[in-house]
Design an enzyme around this catalytic site. Structure first.
Site, short mmCIF file in Angstrom:
data_model
loop_
_atom_site.label_atom_id
_atom_site.label_comp_id
_atom_site.label_asym_id
_atom_site.label_seq_id
_atom_site.Cartn_x
_atom_site.Cartn_y
_atom_site.Cartn_z
N CYS A 11 -4.36 -12.86 -10.26
CA CYS A 11 -4.38 -13.48 -8.94
C CYS A 11 -5.72 -14.18 -8.71
O CYS A 11 -6.78 -13.60 -9.00
CB CYS A 11 -4.17 -12.40 -7.87
N HIS A 44 -8.75 1.95 -10.13
CA HIS A 44 -7.80 0.86 -9.97
C HIS A 44 -8.08 -0.23 -11.00
O HIS A 44 -9.25 -0.58 -11.25
CB HIS A 44 -7.90 0.27 -8.56
N GLU A 104 -7.83 -3.43 -10.96
CA GLU A 104 -8.58 -4.57 -10.43
C GLU A 104 -10.07 -4.29 -10.44
O GLU A 104 -10.88 -5.12 -10.89
CB GLU A 104 -8.13 -4.90 -9.01
N SER A 133 -2.06 -0.08 -3.90
CA SER A 133 -3.17 0.14 -2.97
C SER A 133 -2.91 -0.50 -1.61
O SER A 133 -3.12 0.12 -0.57
CB SER A 133 -4.47 -0.42 -3.56
N ASN A 134 -2.44 -1.74 -1.60
CA ASN A 134 -2.26 -2.42 -0.31
C ASN A 134 -1.13 -1.80 0.48
O ASN A 134 -1.17 -1.76 1.71
CB ASN A 134 -2.06 -3.93 -0.51
N SER A 173 3.42 -6.33 -3.07
CA SER A 173 4.13 -6.32 -4.34
C SER A 173 5.62 -5.99 -4.18
O SER A 173 6.31 -5.77 -5.17
CB SER A 173 3.50 -5.29 -5.29
#
Length: 285
Positions: free
Chosen positions: A97, A125, A127, A220-221, A263
């Site tokens: 992303c 994580h 990311e 996570s989001n 997601s």
């Protein structure tokens, strides 16, 4: 029972882009693609890509065998793994992303300029692991202001955030650093879709008497949306699919709010809505 979707929810730009990239990478029956790590944090969508587009999911680059194409997941991979991958001769398709590429670039640039990096995020994580790998200076990864208390910090730090974190908590970290460190460079790397989804769930949860948050349990989001919702509406539930809905949650409820992580595919959300409508007919007809 009123069933209301949040004003902003579901697939963000980066996820939509990654899904399209994966779909377009599909080859013949004898030519498969593989993502390095989960493309997105949603097992149902990963299964769809495998079944319909022959896109496999590997844990790491060491699992590559005869695949023709390697797709970098939305959360990115470490700089070292990416460099190794490019030497294998396999076609590399980068679905990272752009909102994740941004903190990678910041970590590399600012560390080269002499700044140690502070990341507000989860060190486990993917990311965050990827962003850390781009720094040439020490990196401090924290989830709270308290975790910085014992950290030995230099006089120059650059602070960034995992893209899916809450802005209020990020600002607490920033305020703490500004009181301790002579020079603080602040980069707000929380993506716009995250902020918009969080604000929408706040608005909806404040007036609903039951909330359903749809998304991967490892997202996570999605977890952030659930925590925000739970704080405002005690009867909030996190589910991955309509099969996890419990009809007892909605007995005597008048207003059900629904949101979904970045997601979460639209078809999963619509299946949840249909099942909620069926439940409503049972309890509130």
């Amino acid at each position: 029972m009123k069933i209301e979707l949040a004003k902003n929810y579901g697939f963000c730009f980066g996820v939509k882009r990654a899904i399209k990239i994966a779909e377009n990478s599909a080859g013949s029956k004898d030519s498969t693609s593989a993502t390095i790590g989960e493309l997105i944090h949603n097992s149902l969508e990963i299964d769809r890509l495998k079944d319909n587009f022959r896109v496999k999911t590997l844990k790491n680059i060491n699992e590559l065998t005869d695949e023709k194409k390697a797709i970098i997941r939305t959360h990115g991979i470490t700089k070292g793994d990416l460099e190794r991958l490019k030497t294998t001769g396999i076609e590399v398709i980068d679905a990272t992303c752009p909102f994740v590429t941004k903190p990678q670039n910041i970590a590399e640039k600012m560390s080269n300029e002499g700044y140690e990096i502070v990341i507000f995020g989860d060190i486990n994580h993917p990311e965050v692991r990827g962003v850390m790998s781009y720094s040439t200076k020490p990196v401090h990864v924290v989830l709270s202001q308290e975790e910085l208390a014992g950290a030995k910090l230099p006089q120059k730090v650059a602070v960034i955030s995992q893209t899916t974190k809450k802005i209020e908590e990020f600002m607490t970290i920033v305020t703490h650093l500004m009181q301790r460190v002579k020079e603080v460079r602040v980069f707000n790397t929380i993506c716009n879709a995250t902020l918009e989804n969080q604000e929408a769930v706040r608005e909806l949860a404040s007036k609903a008497d039951v909330m359903v948050i749809v998304g991967g349990k490892n997202s996570s989001n999605t977890k952030q949306l659930y925590l925000i919702s739970k704080n405002l509406c005690k009867d909030s539930y996190l589910i991955e699919s309509q099969e996890e809905l419990n009809s007892s949650w909605f007995k005597n409820k008048k207003h059900c709010g629904v949101s979904a992580g970045a997601s979460t595919p639209e078809w999963v959300i619509q299946n949840v809505i249909k099942e909620l409508e069926n439940i409503d007919k049972i309890y509130n007809s």
